[in-house]
Motif scaffolding. Structure first.
Motif, PDB file in Angstrom:
ATOM      1  N   PRO A  27       0.833  -1.208   0.000  1.00  0.00           N
ATOM      2  CA  PRO A  27       0.000   0.000   0.000  1.00  0.00           C
ATOM      3  C   PRO A  27       0.868   1.259   0.000  1.00  0.00           C
ATOM      4  N   ASN A  29      -0.388   4.261   1.300  1.00  0.00           N
ATOM      5  CA  ASN A  29      -0.739   5.015   2.493  1.00  0.00           C
ATOM      6  C   ASN A  29      -0.004   4.463   3.711  1.00  0.00           C
ATOM      7  N   ALA A  31      -0.703   4.831   6.751  1.00  0.00           N
ATOM      8  CA  ALA A  31      -1.637   4.391   7.778  1.00  0.00           C
ATOM      9  C   ALA A  31      -2.023   2.931   7.586  1.00  0.00           C
ATOM     10  N   ASN A  38       5.990   8.335   2.202  1.00  0.00           N
ATOM     11  CA  ASN A  38       4.911   8.756   1.299  1.00  0.00           C
ATOM     12  C   ASN A  38       3.949   9.722   1.962  1.00  0.00           C
ATOM     13  N   TYR A  39       4.045   9.895   3.272  1.00  0.00           N
ATOM     14  CA  TYR A  39       3.056  10.687   4.010  1.00  0.00           C
ATOM     15  C   TYR A  39       3.003  12.129   3.516  1.00  0.00           C
ATOM     16  N   MET A  42       1.493  12.398   0.010  1.00  0.00           N
ATOM     17  CA  MET A  42       0.047  12.176  -0.020  1.00  0.00           C
ATOM     18  C   MET A  42      -0.707  13.361   0.580  1.00  0.00           C
ATOM     19  N   ALA A  46      -3.379  15.670  -1.481  1.00  0.00           N
ATOM     20  CA  ALA A  46      -4.766  15.806  -1.043  1.00  0.00           C
ATOM     21  C   ALA A  46      -5.115  17.268  -0.788  1.00  0.00           C
TER      22      ALA A  46
END
Length: 104
Positions: A27, A29, A31, A38-39, A42, A46
């Motif tokens: 994945p 994400n 989380a 990648n945080y 992302m 967003a």
């Protein structure tokens, strides 16, 4: 000639199988177990796609004079209703007994 073609196809198929690999899902994400690096990507993605804006409270749009007028109206109405209620209740005496009172 036919055996050479079959032999060539056999080696080709084995050669393709030798270079194949297993596909593993990872994945994006963080989380859900993705790479923590990648945080920030992302979050910025967003944020740039977000078209929503927070609704402003009507109180923030009012001037000081409008707020003062609202406060005065609120205090006057509260005082009038308190006075009317006291006038209505004076004729009933004490309220030591349980019961209900309907006003209006």
């Amino acid at each position: 000639m036919k055996s050479k073609i079959i032999l060539l196809l056999t080696f080709t198929l084995f050669g393709i199988k030798g270079y194949s690999q297993q596909l593993v899902y990872e994945p994006l994400n963080p989380a859900f177990g993705g790479n923590p690096y990648n945080y920030s990507w992302m979050l910025s993605s967003a944020t740039s796609q977000n078209k929503l804006t927070a609704a402003q409270q009507p109180r923030e749009e009012q001037s000081e004079l409008e707020r003062l007028g609202e406060n005065l109206n609120r205090q006057l109405l509260s005082q009038i209703s308190r006075t009317l209620l006291q006038e209505q209740l004076e004729g009933f005496g004490s309220f030591n007994q349980e019961g209900t009172f309907t006003y209006g």
